[in-house]
Scaffold this motif. Structure first.
Motif, short mmCIF file in Angstrom:
data_model
loop_
_atom_site.label_atom_id
_atom_site.label_comp_id
_atom_site.label_asym_id
_atom_site.label_seq_id
_atom_site.Cartn_x
_atom_site.Cartn_y
_atom_site.Cartn_z
N SER A 108 38.39 -5.48 62.37
CA SER A 108 38.18 -6.40 63.47
C SER A 108 38.67 -7.78 63.08
O SER A 108 38.76 -8.09 61.89
CB SER A 108 36.70 -6.45 63.84
N TYR A 152 39.80 -5.23 67.77
CA TYR A 152 39.08 -4.16 67.09
C TYR A 152 39.99 -2.96 66.85
O TYR A 152 40.83 -2.62 67.69
CB TYR A 152 37.89 -3.67 67.93
N ASP A 192 40.65 0.96 66.86
CA ASP A 192 40.19 1.97 67.82
C ASP A 192 38.96 2.72 67.32
O ASP A 192 38.08 3.09 68.09
CB ASP A 192 41.31 2.96 68.13
N LYS A 239 35.76 0.54 68.13
CA LYS A 239 35.54 -0.04 69.46
C LYS A 239 34.29 0.55 70.10
O LYS A 239 34.08 1.76 70.07
CB LYS A 239 36.75 0.19 70.36
#
Length: 128
Positions: free
Chosen positions: A51, A62, A64, A67
């Motif tokens: 992040s 972020y 994946d 997230k």
């Protein structure tokens, strides 16, 4: 001397939560033109971005894989960036590092590895 110090790691069961802190100090003109990123490195794997936060714009980015579970935020009065990690999974187990770069979060995975200031890391272990 510009420094980043991480804290907050530990052992937690799957589904649990941790909050990591990254305290910045020694930045002579403050953090307004910096991005602060969180990275992690699991055993046998490369260190990768999790992040990123643009300090002045508050915009965020972020990976994946995190997230909806992780949230990056800051406390400007403390020059500290946080990573709130919820619903942790065993695959989140890694050493977590924070880093900063005199830039924004665009391509932060590259810029911070090339030019960034890094903390010493904090271990996060998620048991199943």
């Amino acid at each position: 001397e510009m420094r980043l110090v991480e804290s907050g790691g530990g052992l937690v069961q799957a589904g649990g939560a941790l909050r990591l802190s990254c305290a910045a100090s020694g930045f002579p003109r403050g953090l307004d033109d910096y991005a602060i990123g969180w990275f992690r490195q699991a055993p046998g794997k490369e260190r990768g971005g999790v992040s990123c936060l643009n300090w002045s714009e508050r915009s965020t980015d972020y990976a994946d894989s995190v997230k909806g579970r992780f949230t990056i935020s800051k406390d400007a009065s403390e020059n500290t960036v946080y990573l709130q990690m919820n619903n942790l999974k065993p695959e989140d187990t890694a050493v977590y590092y924070c880093a900063s770069v005199y830039d924004d979060c665009d391509d932060y995975n590259y810029t911070m590895h090339e030019l960034g200031i890094w903390g010493q890391g904090t271990q996060v272990t998620v048991s199943s």
